[in-house]
Design an enzyme around this catalytic site. Structure first.
Site, PDB file in Angstrom:
ATOM      1  CB  SER A   7      -0.719  -0.071   1.418  1.00  0.00           C
ATOM      2  OG  SER A   7      -1.652   1.138   1.304  1.00  0.00           O
ATOM      3  CE  LYS A   9      -4.766   0.309   0.826  1.00  0.00           C
ATOM      4  NZ  LYS A   9      -5.399  -0.530   1.675  1.00  0.00           N
ATOM      5  CE  LYS A  31      -3.971   4.093   2.236  1.00  0.00           C
ATOM      6  NZ  LYS A  31      -5.136   3.471   2.909  1.00  0.00           N
ATOM      7  CG  ASP A  56      -7.814   2.607   0.884  1.00  0.00           C
ATOM      8  OD1 ASP A  56      -8.956   3.263   0.944  1.00  0.00           O
ATOM      9  OD2 ASP A  56      -7.224   2.192   1.831  1.00  0.00           O
ATOM     10  CD  GLU A  95      -8.961  -0.644   0.944  1.00  0.00           C
ATOM     11  OE1 GLU A  95      -8.060  -0.921   0.348  1.00  0.00           O
ATOM     12  OE2 GLU A  95      -8.957  -0.919   2.259  1.00  0.00           O
ATOM     13  CG  ASP A 142     -10.400  -0.530   5.443  1.00  0.00           C
ATOM     14  OD1 ASP A 142     -10.556  -0.874   6.678  1.00  0.00           O
ATOM     15  OD2 ASP A 142      -9.258  -0.171   5.106  1.00  0.00           O
ATOM     16  CE  LYS A 149      -7.241  -2.172   7.227  1.00  0.00           C
ATOM     17  NZ  LYS A 149      -7.007  -0.515   7.215  1.00  0.00           N
ATOM     18  N   GLY A 182      -3.970  -3.959   6.309  1.00  0.00           N
ATOM     19  CA  GLY A 182      -2.737  -3.675   7.364  1.00  0.00           C
ATOM     20  C   GLY A 182      -3.024  -2.474   7.919  1.00  0.00           C
TER      21      GLY A 182
END
Ligand code: OSB
Ligand code: MG
Length: 369
Positions: free
Chosen positions: A135, A161, A163, A188, A213, A238, A262, A290
């Protein structure tokens, strides 16, 4: 099993690189390490609550308070035959999943050590390897992001991934996709958008993302269902998923086609397994998220994702991705093929490096029945 002692430590570790998302920038990693002891054996759980309530409402402060004043007394009073029963013994306490999870995961780790088996065996998983993913936070500009993606691919990761946030979305995806046309890539947003942004996510359909996400509200499912009806790309939730029932509702509503698991966010391992089972029964793939964990929480994630429904690579990366010196030895490493070996030693399976834990500890407290 009767617990004899619970210890919490607050730890502070520097991050190798700041990690920036739509909710803020993290430069140091603060965490609580929970130790649970019975019969002379101790197990460890890492609490993933942040110092601030920007990702979810819990904080390190609320986790400490709820552990000390509510969870520890209930856990001492319980006589659990198997760690999977502990969550029910804590159910009078509403919410506070991260606080519950840290204690519950410590008890699973304790039981694995008592039986001298790896955590994955107790969880119902398997040995071997897992597929690692990475990520990547927001970077200075597109060029810096493309460079970071290139260096993570060189380190072995096969799924990336990135952001996004309003104003840093289309250009980032276009730049990364332009340079890596076939890379399994996802974004995400950490809840930075609203339904007014449906056109943006329609545009994103062009870029062959594996999923998007948590684009919308952290406590929303209805708007996510509305968005999912409008776009081809799979929505993954998430922040909105705190229980197996949440996953069932989200799937039945059409709010997502993939779920990020998670353990900290859903109250521990027992609920992660139940959530995994709900998704698997509905044919919905899950992957393991994570929270910038140290090796202790990172290895817990490695064991969890050996369950069969974890069919997608998650956000579990190597120790060196976030820490100069991790709290476990050996550190978690990623192979050139992009995999992480599942440890076979008892519990998390790597040694905790106590001098490093001591150096990072800013506060320590222990409780007894
Ligand atoms: O939204 O998945 C998230 C890290 C902290 C808080 C929230 C998230 C993340 C990540 C995982 O993206 C990063 C990692 O653990 O390497
Ligand atoms: Mg996320």
């Amino acid at each position: 099993m009767k617990l004899e002692r619970i210890e919490v430590r607050a730890l502070r570790l520097g991050l190798r690189h700041p990690f920036e998302t739509s909710v803020g920038r993290t430069t140091v990693k603060d965490l609580l390490l929970v130790a649970a002891s019975a019969g002379g054996v101790t197990g460890y759980g890492e609490c993933v609550a942040d110092a601030n309530p920007y990702y979810l409402p819990e904080t390190l402060g609320t986790a400490h308070h709820v552990l000390r004043d509510f969870l520890a007394p209930l856990a001492f009073a319980a006589d659990v035959g198997h760690p999977r029963e502990l969550h029910a013994a804590l159910s009078r306490i509403r919410g506070h999943e991260m606080a519950k999870a840290a204690l519950e995961m410590a008890v699973w780790e304790l039981e694995a050590r008592r039986r001298a088996v790896p955590l994955h065996a107790l969880l119902g998983g398997r040995g071997g390897t897992i597929a690692a993913g990475v990520s990547i936070g927001l970077q200075r500009d597109e060029a810096a992001l493309v460079d970071r993606v290139a260096s993570e691919l060189a380190a072995g990761y096969r799924r990336v991934k990135i952001k996004i946030k309003p104003g840093q979305d289309r250009d980032l995806v276009r730049a990364v996709r332009g340079r890596f046309p076939r890379l399994p890539l996802m974004v995400d947003a950490n809840s930075a958008y609203t339904l007014a942004d449906v056109p943006l996510f329609r545009d994103m359909d062009e870029w062959d993302l594996t999923m998007v996400e948590q684009p919308l509200g952290w406590d929303d499912m209805v708007d996510h269902a509305a968005l999912q009806r409008e776009i081809r790309t799979a929505v993954c939730l998430d922040e909105s998923i705190h229980s197996p029932d949440d996953a069932r509702r989200a799937i039945d509503l059409g709010a997502c086609r993939v779920v990020n698991v998670k353990a900290g966010r859903v109250g521990g391992f027992a609920r992660s397994i139940a959530l995994h089972d709900v998704c698997r029964a509905r044919g919905v793939p899950v992957w393991c998220g994570g929270m910038l964990e140290t090796g202790i929480g990172r290895l817990a994630n490695v064991h969890l994702q050996t369950l069969p429904g974890f069919t997608l690579p998650g956000d579990t990366s190597a120790s060196a991705r976030h820490f100069e010196e991790d709290l476990v030895d050996p550190p978690v490493v990623v192979s050139p093929e992009g995999t992480i070996r599942v440890p076979e030693g008892p519990g998390i399976g790597h040694e905790i490096v106590w001098p490093r834990v001591e150096r990072a500890t800013t506060f320590r407290e222990e409780w007894r029945p």
